[in-house]
Design a protein around this motif. Structure first.
Motif, PDB file in Angstrom:
ATOM      1  N   UNK A 131       0.834  -1.200   0.000  1.00  0.00           N
ATOM      2  CA  UNK A 131       0.000   0.000   0.000  1.00  0.00           C
ATOM      3  C   UNK A 131       0.871   1.253   0.000  1.00  0.00           C
ATOM      4  N   UNK A 132       1.893   1.262   0.834  1.00  0.00           N
ATOM      5  CA  UNK A 132       2.794   2.414   0.906  1.00  0.00           C
ATOM      6  C   UNK A 132       3.544   2.568  -0.408  1.00  0.00           C
ATOM      7  N   UNK A 189       1.355   4.125  -2.976  1.00  0.00           N
ATOM      8  CA  UNK A 189       1.181   5.558  -2.717  1.00  0.00           C
ATOM      9  C   UNK A 189       2.415   6.341  -3.133  1.00  0.00           C
ATOM     10  N   UNK A 190       3.586   5.800  -2.871  1.00  0.00           N
ATOM     11  CA  UNK A 190       4.823   6.459  -3.308  1.00  0.00           C
ATOM     12  C   UNK A 190       4.880   6.521  -4.835  1.00  0.00           C
ATOM     13  N   UNK A 191       4.495   5.438  -5.489  1.00  0.00           N
ATOM     14  CA  UNK A 191       4.481   5.428  -6.953  1.00  0.00           C
ATOM     15  C   UNK A 191       3.502   6.464  -7.499  1.00  0.00           C
ATOM     16  N   UNK A 192       2.360   6.603  -6.829  1.00  0.00           N
ATOM     17  CA  UNK A 192       1.354   7.569  -7.259  1.00  0.00           C
ATOM     18  C   UNK A 192       1.894   8.995  -7.162  1.00  0.00           C
ATOM     19  N   UNK A 193       2.681   9.265  -6.133  1.00  0.00           N
ATOM     20  CA  UNK A 193       3.201  10.611  -5.901  1.00  0.00           C
ATOM     21  C   UNK A 193       4.517  10.889  -6.638  1.00  0.00           C
ATOM     22  N   UNK A 194       5.098   9.839  -7.173  1.00  0.00           N
ATOM     23  CA  UNK A 194       6.404   9.960  -7.824  1.00  0.00           C
ATOM     24  C   UNK A 194       6.293  10.772  -9.112  1.00  0.00           C
ATOM     25  N   UNK A 195       7.170  11.740  -9.247  1.00  0.00           N
ATOM     26  CA  UNK A 195       7.234  12.562 -10.456  1.00  0.00           C
ATOM     27  C   UNK A 195       8.270  11.970 -11.403  1.00  0.00           C
ATOM     28  N   UNK A 196       8.163  12.339 -12.667  1.00  0.00           N
ATOM     29  CA  UNK A 196       9.100  11.814 -13.654  1.00  0.00           C
ATOM     30  C   UNK A 196      10.536  12.135 -13.242  1.00  0.00           C
ATOM     31  N   UNK A 197      11.375  11.108 -13.276  1.00  0.00           N
ATOM     32  CA  UNK A 197      12.782  11.286 -12.957  1.00  0.00           C
ATOM     33  C   UNK A 197      13.105  11.210 -11.477  1.00  0.00           C
TER      34      UNK A 197
END
Length: 81
Positions: free
Chosen positions: A13-14, A17-25
């Motif tokens: 789950x965490x 969520x990190x992947x969802x918030x991750x920006x390109x690069x």
């Protein structure tokens, strides 16, 4: 961006969520640094802001709302709506 020298375990789950918030690069470390940097204070600064009475009022409200939802669902199941 620093060099990773430690590993941490996180739940699926965490990680999602990190992947969802991750920006390109960005690395996961970059995401965490950005998220932690969003708070100007200590991690625990937001905890304990409610008085015991306020926390209890919120708990009771949530309990009552849950009971009301359960009663509505039972009515819908019987076709009483």
């Amino acid at each position: 961006m620093g060099t990773a020298n430690e590993q941490i375990r996180v739940s699926d789950t965490v990680k999602r969520e990190l992947e969802r918030r991750k920006r390109e690069g960005e690395s996961y470390n970059d995401v965490l640094e950005r998220m932690l940097g969003d708070n100007s204070g200590d991690f625990a600064d937001g905890f304990g802001r409610w008085s015991d009475e306020e926390a209890e009022r919120v708990r009771e409200g949530r309990k009552e709302a849950k009971e009301e939802r359960k009663a509505r669902m039972q009515q819908l199941g019987r076709g009483d709506a």
